[in-house]
Design a protein around this motif. Sequence first.
Motif, PDB file in Angstrom:
ATOM      1  N   ARG A   1       0.815  -1.200   0.015  1.00 15.47           N
ATOM      2  CA  ARG A   1      -0.025  -0.013  -0.064  1.00 15.47           C
ATOM      3  C   ARG A   1       0.721   1.324   0.058  1.00 15.47           C
ATOM      4  O   ARG A   1       2.009   1.169   0.862  1.00 15.47           O
ATOM      5  CB  ARG A   1      -0.970  -0.030   1.155  1.00 15.47           C
ATOM      6  N   THR A   2       0.416   2.151  -0.559  1.00 12.49           N
ATOM      7  CA  THR A   2       1.287   3.517  -0.893  1.00 12.49           C
ATOM      8  C   THR A   2       0.494   4.367   0.591  1.00 12.49           C
ATOM      9  O   THR A   2      -0.578   4.709   0.358  1.00 12.49           O
ATOM     10  CB  THR A   2       0.950   4.224  -2.238  1.00 12.49           C
ATOM     11  N   ILE A   3       1.391   4.718   1.314  1.00 15.88           N
ATOM     12  CA  ILE A   3       1.143   5.486   2.447  1.00 15.88           C
ATOM     13  C   ILE A   3       1.358   6.978   2.135  1.00 15.88           C
ATOM     14  O   ILE A   3       0.526   7.882   2.655  1.00 15.88           O
ATOM     15  CB  ILE A   3       1.947   5.123   3.863  1.00 15.88           C
ATOM     16  N   LYS A   4       2.528   7.256   1.313  1.00 13.91           N
ATOM     17  CA  LYS A   4       2.708   8.563   1.045  1.00 13.91           C
ATOM     18  C   LYS A   4       3.448   8.266  -0.246  1.00 13.91           C
ATOM     19  O   LYS A   4       4.122   7.551  -0.640  1.00 13.91           O
ATOM     20  CB  LYS A   4       3.523   9.258   2.155  1.00 13.91           C
ATOM     21  N   ASN A   5       3.160   9.608  -1.118  1.00 16.59           N
ATOM     22  CA  ASN A   5       3.735   9.412  -2.316  1.00 16.59           C
ATOM     23  C   ASN A   5       3.893  11.109  -2.906  1.00 16.59           C
ATOM     24  O   ASN A   5       3.029  11.586  -3.084  1.00 16.59           O
ATOM     25  CB  ASN A   5       3.042   8.676  -3.550  1.00 16.59           C
ATOM     26  N   ARG A   6       5.150  11.531  -3.191  1.00 19.11           N
ATOM     27  CA  ARG A   6       5.082  12.781  -3.804  1.00 19.11           C
ATOM     28  C   ARG A   6       5.068  12.763  -5.234  1.00 19.11           C
ATOM     29  O   ARG A   6       4.776  13.709  -5.969  1.00 19.11           O
ATOM     30  CB  ARG A   6       6.493  13.369  -3.599  1.00 19.11           C
ATOM     31  N   PHE A   7       4.831  11.485  -5.870  1.00 18.84           N
ATOM     32  CA  PHE A   7       4.654  11.545  -7.280  1.00 18.84           C
ATOM     33  C   PHE A   7       3.316  10.997  -7.691  1.00 18.84           C
ATOM     34  O   PHE A   7       3.362  10.407  -8.945  1.00 18.84           O
ATOM     35  CB  PHE A   7       5.809  10.739  -7.814  1.00 18.84           C
ATOM     36  N   GLY A   8       2.372  10.824  -6.832  1.00 23.43           N
ATOM     37  CA  GLY A   8       1.171  10.069  -7.160  1.00 23.43           C
ATOM     38  C   GLY A   8       0.337   9.892  -6.057  1.00 23.43           C
ATOM     39  O   GLY A   8       0.608  10.404  -5.151  1.00 23.43           O
ATOM     40  N   ALA A   9      -0.665   9.044  -6.239  1.00 23.99           N
ATOM     41  CA  ALA A   9      -1.809   8.815  -5.174  1.00 23.99           C
ATOM     42  C   ALA A   9      -1.585   7.957  -4.371  1.00 23.99           C
ATOM     43  O   ALA A   9      -0.592   7.136  -4.160  1.00 23.99           O
ATOM     44  CB  ALA A   9      -3.241   8.455  -5.808  1.00 23.99           C
ATOM     45  N   VAL A  10      -2.067   8.526  -3.095  1.00 24.58           N
ATOM     46  CA  VAL A  10      -1.763   7.392  -1.557  1.00 24.58           C
ATOM     47  C   VAL A  10      -2.904   6.419  -1.650  1.00 24.58           C
ATOM     48  O   VAL A  10      -3.955   6.617  -2.280  1.00 24.58           O
ATOM     49  CB  VAL A  10      -1.800   8.216  -0.571  1.00 24.58           C
ATOM     50  N   ASN A  11      -2.800   5.453  -0.919  1.00 25.95           N
ATOM     51  CA  ASN A  11      -3.471   4.269  -0.741  1.00 25.95           C
ATOM     52  C   ASN A  11      -3.944   3.413  -1.889  1.00 25.95           C
ATOM     53  O   ASN A  11      -4.816   2.403  -1.804  1.00 25.95           O
ATOM     54  CB  ASN A  11      -4.928   4.986  -0.412  1.00 25.95           C
ATOM     55  N   GLU A  12      -3.039   3.537  -2.922  1.00 25.99           N
ATOM     56  CA  GLU A  12      -3.172   2.696  -4.235  1.00 25.99           C
ATOM     57  C   GLU A  12      -2.531   1.321  -3.611  1.00 25.99           C
ATOM     58  O   GLU A  12      -1.959   1.371  -2.717  1.00 25.99           O
ATOM     59  CB  GLU A  12      -2.109   3.030  -4.985  1.00 25.99           C
ATOM     60  N   LEU A  13      -3.054   0.324  -4.197  1.00 32.83           N
ATOM     61  CA  LEU A  13      -2.619  -1.228  -3.440  1.00 32.83           C
ATOM     62  C   LEU A  13      -2.212  -1.905  -4.488  1.00 32.83           C
ATOM     63  O   LEU A  13      -2.532  -1.774  -5.756  1.00 32.83           O
ATOM     64  CB  LEU A  13      -4.016  -1.800  -3.189  1.00 32.83           C
ATOM     65  N   GLY A  14      -1.020  -2.461  -4.434  1.00 31.87           N
ATOM     66  CA  GLY A  14      -0.561  -3.422  -5.237  1.00 31.87           C
ATOM     67  C   GLY A  14      -0.606  -5.017  -4.773  1.00 31.87           C
ATOM     68  O   GLY A  14      -0.407  -5.070  -3.604  1.00 31.87           O
ATOM     69  N   VAL A  15      -1.147  -5.705  -5.482  1.00 31.41           N
ATOM     70  CA  VAL A  15      -1.332  -7.132  -5.005  1.00 31.41           C
ATOM     71  C   VAL A  15      -0.384  -7.938  -5.530  1.00 31.41           C
ATOM     72  O   VAL A  15      -0.204  -8.217  -6.829  1.00 31.41           O
ATOM     73  CB  VAL A  15      -2.752  -7.557  -5.346  1.00 31.41           C
ATOM     74  N   PHE A  16      -0.030  -8.998  -4.551  1.00 28.29           N
ATOM     75  CA  PHE A  16       1.145 -10.126  -4.939  1.00 28.29           C
ATOM     76  C   PHE A  16       0.608 -11.288  -4.317  1.00 28.29           C
ATOM     77  O   PHE A  16       0.041 -11.246  -3.432  1.00 28.29           O
ATOM     78  CB  PHE A  16       2.731  -9.612  -4.587  1.00 28.29           C
ATOM     79  N   ALA A  17       1.183 -12.435  -4.992  1.00 26.11           N
ATOM     80  CA  ALA A  17       0.953 -13.483  -4.319  1.00 26.11           C
ATOM     81  C   ALA A  17       2.478 -14.310  -4.012  1.00 26.11           C
ATOM     82  O   ALA A  17       3.146 -14.250  -5.240  1.00 26.11           O
ATOM     83  CB  ALA A  17       0.207 -14.674  -5.274  1.00 26.11           C
ATOM     84  N   MET A  18       2.731 -14.750  -2.848  1.00 31.74           N
ATOM     85  CA  MET A  18       3.921 -15.377  -2.803  1.00 31.74           C
ATOM     86  C   MET A  18       3.851 -16.846  -3.244  1.00 31.74           C
ATOM     87  O   MET A  18       2.993 -17.642  -2.803  1.00 31.74           O
ATOM     88  CB  MET A  18       4.160 -15.391  -1.198  1.00 31.74           C
ATOM     89  N   THR A  19       4.758 -17.142  -4.105  1.00 29.27           N
ATOM     90  CA  THR A  19       4.721 -18.591  -4.440  1.00 29.27           C
ATOM     91  C   THR A  19       6.210 -19.112  -4.255  1.00 29.27           C
ATOM     92  O   THR A  19       7.025 -18.468  -3.671  1.00 29.27           O
ATOM     93  CB  THR A  19       4.424 -18.643  -5.955  1.00 29.27           C
ATOM     94  N   ASP A  20       6.470 -20.421  -4.555  1.00 29.16           N
ATOM     95  CA  ASP A  20       7.722 -21.105  -4.178  1.00 29.16           C
ATOM     96  C   ASP A  20       8.679 -20.359  -5.143  1.00 29.16           C
ATOM     97  O   ASP A  20       9.950 -20.755  -4.905  1.00 29.16           O
ATOM     98  CB  ASP A  20       7.600 -22.561  -4.373  1.00 29.16           C
TER      99      ASP A  20
END
Length: 460
Positions: A258-277
């Motif tokens: 999650r973006t908590i602070k960003n001088r170059f974009g929006a905050v609260n943006e979410l990136g989603v990943f899955a941890m695999t082997d």
Amino acid sequence: MAGAGGKRNGKSIYVCTACGAESPKWAGQCPECKGWNTLEEGVASPVPAAGSRFAGYAGDANQNRIRNLSEVSPEQRSGIATGLPELDRVLGGGLVSGSVVLIGGDPGIGKSTLLTQTLAGLSGDLKTLYISGEESPEQISLRARRLGLDCGHLRLLAETGVERIIALARQEQPAVMVVDSIQTLYTEQLQSAPGSVAQVRESAAQLVRFAKQTGTTVFLVGHVTKEGALAGPRVLEHMVDTVLYFEGEAGSQFRLVRTIKNRFGAVNELGVFAMTDRGLREVSNPSAIFLSRHEEEVAGSVILVTREGSRPLLVEVQALVDESPLSNPRRVTLGLEQNRLSMLLAVLHRHTGIAMFDQDVYVNVVGGVRITETASDLPLLLSVLSSFRDRVVPRELVSFGEVGLAGEIRPVPNGIERLREAAKHGFRRAVVPRANAPRQAIDGLEVIAVDRLAEVLDIF
Ligand code: TYD
Ligand code: MG
């Protein structure tokens, strides 16, 4: 470590880790914010000599003059794609040269994995440097091999002295540099141990200066303290350009950034990943990943359509309401704000007469997601009611909406988009604020528009 014996250059001052107030001597209580045990050693910043390179972040002090805003043409801030669109999304469109990105999260959540993958991906085109204060080069090589990465060009340094790191990086001239982690670094200017707030703060300050002077993009990895704040709490967040934060449960394979602070974009943006082997994989269509699939319908469970960042997300809110043996019953929330729950229970009592003062109330957002918007109010109350009355909320029902203190149901942004997403995933009914009800019907979705909290009591 070598930090303790280092020679001292600057004069020490004491800085409050909570409010940043400075004081010439140590005290148990901060004179400004009255926090206890918050003062930590820091270096008094030397007064910069005239024309000094260190005079300001904006570059050469001689060039600074007062101008019209219209004279200033914006720098080309087009981000460099990292090769991971989900990471670009939280960075606000890619890497910006000269920017400093802080990535925080619990130990073991995947910070090193994400950055190793990113650097390896970039190393074909750009000069990259991975500085590890935690792991030996052998361990990093082992991880890279496990990830199946081609990192012939990825340069590596195992070092914790920040002065030496910067000296070597000046020779190496990387375009992107990772420092893993900021808590392991120490500066010779301070006597306190590595990991102390003063060391973290000063080391980060030197790296920020390095990034601004050389145009290097620097990632700082930061571990999270027991209280859930990045060590050196507020101070680090203020110094960097972007703060990213890993969320997610240890048990779940999904990792949210999650973006908590960003001088170059929006905050609260979410990136989603899955941890695999084989490391972190991107989840590019994450809207339904947090829907748990129980076979039977259970009381206390409601699906919420939230909108974190720029995408709708369907998540399950669960509540358990149980008779309390305590004179002061429990109000426990995971993934939601606890004060909000107390407030909503008061609204429920006042406007529908349903009292919970002798009940413990536990609320959980499934999957370790943290909900930051008020659209969760209505589904939260629905789940509490469902558990309290032991009546199942139909599984094909979703909800969102803010609840006001007057018992009114208030609209939330992007209602139609949320409803479409729910319909896409097969939901058949939606309980939403009247102002969010669409003018044109959405195929397959019955919209139940409500104005007041009292109206939702008869829905299920
Ligand atoms: P890591 O990136 O070392 O965490 P951090 O730097 O945030 O402390 O991630 C470690 C965890 O990730 C560890 O529990 C093992 C797991 N993991 C995988 O599941 N698959 C992999 O391919 C890798 C490299 C790690
Ligand atoms: Mg690590």
